[in-house]
Structure formats: C-alpha cells, structure tokens
Write a protein that holds these residues in place. Structure first.
Motif, short mmCIF file in Angstrom:
data_model
loop_
_atom_site.label_atom_id
_atom_site.label_comp_id
_atom_site.label_asym_id
_atom_site.label_seq_id
_atom_site.Cartn_x
_atom_site.Cartn_y
_atom_site.Cartn_z
N ASN A 2 0.83 -1.21 0.00
CA ASN A 2 0.00 0.00 0.00
C ASN A 2 0.87 1.27 0.00
O ASN A 2 0.73 2.15 0.85
CB ASN A 2 -0.94 0.00 1.22
CG ASN A 2 -2.09 0.99 1.06
OD1 ASN A 2 -2.38 1.47 -0.04
ND2 ASN A 2 -2.75 1.32 2.16
N HIS A 3 1.76 1.34 -0.98
CA HIS A 3 2.70 2.45 -1.07
C HIS A 3 2.00 3.81 -1.14
O HIS A 3 2.54 4.81 -0.67
CB HIS A 3 3.61 2.28 -2.28
CG HIS A 3 4.48 1.06 -2.21
ND1 HIS A 3 5.41 0.87 -1.20
CD2 HIS A 3 4.57 -0.04 -3.01
CE1 HIS A 3 6.03 -0.28 -1.38
NE2 HIS A 3 5.55 -0.85 -2.46
N ASN A 4 0.81 3.84 -1.73
CA ASN A 4 0.09 5.11 -1.89
C ASN A 4 -0.88 5.39 -0.75
O ASN A 4 -1.64 6.36 -0.80
CB ASN A 4 -0.66 5.14 -3.22
CG ASN A 4 0.29 5.12 -4.41
OD1 ASN A 4 1.43 5.58 -4.31
ND2 ASN A 4 -0.16 4.58 -5.54
N GLU A 5 -0.88 4.53 0.28
CA GLU A 5 -1.71 4.70 1.48
C GLU A 5 -3.19 4.91 1.13
O GLU A 5 -3.84 5.83 1.59
CB GLU A 5 -1.18 5.87 2.32
CG GLU A 5 0.25 5.65 2.81
CD GLU A 5 0.73 6.76 3.71
OE1 GLU A 5 -0.02 7.73 3.95
OE2 GLU A 5 1.88 6.67 4.19
N LEU A 6 -3.71 4.00 0.30
CA LEU A 6 -5.11 4.07 -0.10
C LEU A 6 -6.00 3.41 0.94
O LEU A 6 -5.57 2.57 1.72
CB LEU A 6 -5.29 3.36 -1.45
CG LEU A 6 -4.48 3.94 -2.61
CD1 LEU A 6 -4.67 3.10 -3.86
CD2 LEU A 6 -4.88 5.40 -2.88
N SER A 7 -7.27 3.79 0.93
CA SER A 7 -8.23 3.21 1.86
C SER A 7 -8.72 1.86 1.33
O SER A 7 -8.98 1.72 0.13
CB SER A 7 -9.43 4.14 2.05
OG SER A 7 -9.01 5.37 2.61
N PRO A 8 -8.87 0.86 2.21
CA PRO A 8 -9.31 -0.46 1.76
C PRO A 8 -10.83 -0.54 1.63
O PRO A 8 -11.57 0.39 2.01
CB PRO A 8 -8.83 -1.36 2.89
CG PRO A 8 -8.92 -0.48 4.11
CD PRO A 8 -8.54 0.89 3.64
N ARG A 9 -11.31 -1.66 1.12
CA ARG A 9 -12.73 -1.95 1.11
C ARG A 9 -13.24 -2.00 2.54
O ARG A 9 -12.57 -2.54 3.44
CB ARG A 9 -12.99 -3.28 0.42
CG ARG A 9 -12.67 -3.30 -1.07
CD ARG A 9 -13.77 -2.64 -1.88
NE ARG A 9 -15.01 -3.38 -1.81
CZ ARG A 9 -15.38 -4.29 -2.70
NH1 ARG A 9 -14.58 -4.62 -3.71
NH2 ARG A 9 -16.54 -4.90 -2.59
#
Length: 312
Positions: free
Chosen positions: A246-253
C-alpha cells in the motif's frame, strides 16, 4: 643542458609515482570501508606509515586487505549473499534469526528477514520495498521450494509479535500452497487488487478456484496444527490471503465479516521478546474464504495491525 632535462624528467616521474600510488591507495581504502563497514585500522595505520617511503607497498597491502574482506565475508552478508534463508540455514545451521542479504537466481541482491527459530527455520520474509508493480511473480515463488507450509507473522500496536504456521487441511494435503508476487492466476482476485494492488502485492493461495467452487465442502487451512475450517455455503471459491505494501496509502474496502479469523487468532503463538522483526516487513492484509468463511482485513483486527508471510 641535457643533464638538467634528465634530472627534471626523473623528478616528474617520481612525483607521478608517489601521487598515483597514493591516489590508488586512497580509493581502495575507501572501497574497503564501504564494503565492510569498517577497516582493519591497526593494520592500515601501520601500512599508512610506510606511504611516505613507498606508496606502492601501501597499495599492495590494501589490495591484500580488500581481497581478505571479500573472501572472509560470512554468507548472508552484502559481499556474499545467500540464495535464500533456507540456503543460509543449510550452510550454517546455527545462523540466528535476523536480517541478511540474499540473491535469488536471476534476481538482484535484496535484504530480507530470516526466521531461523520457528518451525525448523529457513523462512524468508521480503520487505514492503521489495514488492512493487514491476516485480514478477517468480521473484518470490522461486524462494519457495517447500510448498507445504508458509509462516505468517503478526504485529500489534505495541509491536508485540505472533506467528502462525499455515498448512493445508489434511484432506487437501496433496495440494501445494501457492505464493506469488503480483499474480493470482487460477485463484479469485483480491478485492483490493485494483486499488492497493496497483503498486504490487503478495498472494497466498490455499485452494484454487476450481477446487474451492463446491457448495457444502469443508474448506480452510491449519494454523499451528489446528484446523481452521468452515463449510462453503454457496460455492463461492475464495481461498486466499493477500498482502499489500500500500505504497500510496489508499483506503481499503470497508466490507468485513470476521468469520474464521477469530478462531485463527486464537491459535497464534508469541514471538519471544528480542526476536521482533522490523516493521518494514509487515503488510496491510486481506483474507477471503468462501462462501461463509471470512472476509476481513487488517484494519479491522483490533490490536493486530498487519501481517507478514515467510516462505522456504
């Protein structure tokens, strides 16, 4: 006049002899420092004292020390990387758990964590930095020669760590586990693949989709020898655990059905204090089983915050 020219030429040669030898010696001394992290100071100082008398004698001494640093480097060092943690353990059965350098066949050198104490040792953990979108599936799968088990590590918000040796249920013992980087061919895709997976992911497949697509079948895996099973209620063929840097620090489902995760957590065993693995080896994790097994991710695990997977 000719005599003066000859003397001048001799002086120039002497200056060049001294300068070239000193420059070469300085370059090699710097290289030894970079390669080994330290230089044999006593020996070098004694040799350095001879520099004024004969720079090439000093250069010869440095070349000898440089060669000694390279040839005497222990396996698993930057100078002499192992092929894997299992290879390192085969060479040195007393190698402790910790960070080492490896170079899998056809790959570049990489720093990894070797677990040498749990489950017979030899487990290789790669860091989140090593998992990128450009990496091929073979870069992790070639480290796995024993496909009957993998080792999961879990970390808490207080940096306490636990482990779980994951194997097939007895009825599926004939099926090897599948571990790859950026590949889930033959298995169902992780739900976070299109977002988090865009920068790379590790995939651990338990049952392939063709095998898991059976309504009413008992499926799952074993953790530290304990069956973590469920009955597939609708033939949904999910049977995997995916790890994302998660290099871009995105939010998960946001979807979450804990299912068998709590039973899995009850089988975890603690890692002794002092043998903690650095945080850079832990990933955001998604697990999906069934049809009525579990869908959960590490942002819903309470005091547990991430996991890592080791192969051998």
């Amino acid at each position: 006049m000719m005599e003066k020219l000859l003397v001048f030429a001799a002086l120039l040669l002497l200056v060049f002899y001294y300068a070239a030898g000193a420059a070469a010696a300085e370059a090699i001394e710097s290289t030894i420092s970079e390669k080994s992290g330290s230089v044999r100071d006593t020996e070098l100082q004694l040799s350095r004292n001879r520099l004024r008398r004969d720079p090439y004698e000093y250069l010869q001494k440095l070349l000898l020390l440089w060669n000694l640093q390279i040839t005497s480097a222990p396996i698993g060092s930057l100078q002499k990387p192992a092929q894997s943690c299992q290879h390192l353990l085969n060479v040195d059965k007393y190698a402790p758990s910790g960070e080492y350098w490896i170079r899998p066949k056809g790959s570049n050198k990489m720093q990894v964590y070797c677990e040498m104490d749990v489950g017979g040792g030899g487990f290789t953990f790669v860091s989140t930095r090593a998992v990128t979108a450009s990496a091929t599936s073979s870069s992790i799968s070639q480290l796995m020669t024993k496909r009957s088990s993998v080792l999961f590590r879990f970390v808490t918000d207080k940096f306490e760590q636990y482990y779980s040796i994951v194997e097939q249920l007895d009825k599926f013992r004939y099926k090897p586990l599948f571990v790859a980087q950026n590949s889930d061919v033959g298995y169902t895709q992780p739900l976070n693949k299109r977002t988090m997976g865009a920068t790379g992911y590790l995939f651990v497949g338990i049952l392939d989709a063709a095998t898991a697509r059976v309504k009413g079948a008992v499926q799952g895996y074993k953790s530290n020898g304990v069956p973590i099973d469920f009955t597939n209620c609708d033939a949904n063929p999910n049977s995997y655990i995916a790890l994302f840097p998660n290099h871009n620090e995105l939010s998960p489902r946001s979807y979450h059905v804990p299912g068998i995760f709590n039973r899995w957590r009850n089988t975890f065993k603690p890692i002794p204090a002092g043998l903690e693995m650095p945080r850079k080896y832990f990933f955001f994790t998604e697990m999906h089983f069934g049809g009525c097994g579990v869908y959960s991710s590490s942002d819903n695990w309470g005091f547990l915050t991430a996991s890592a997977v080791g192969v051998r």
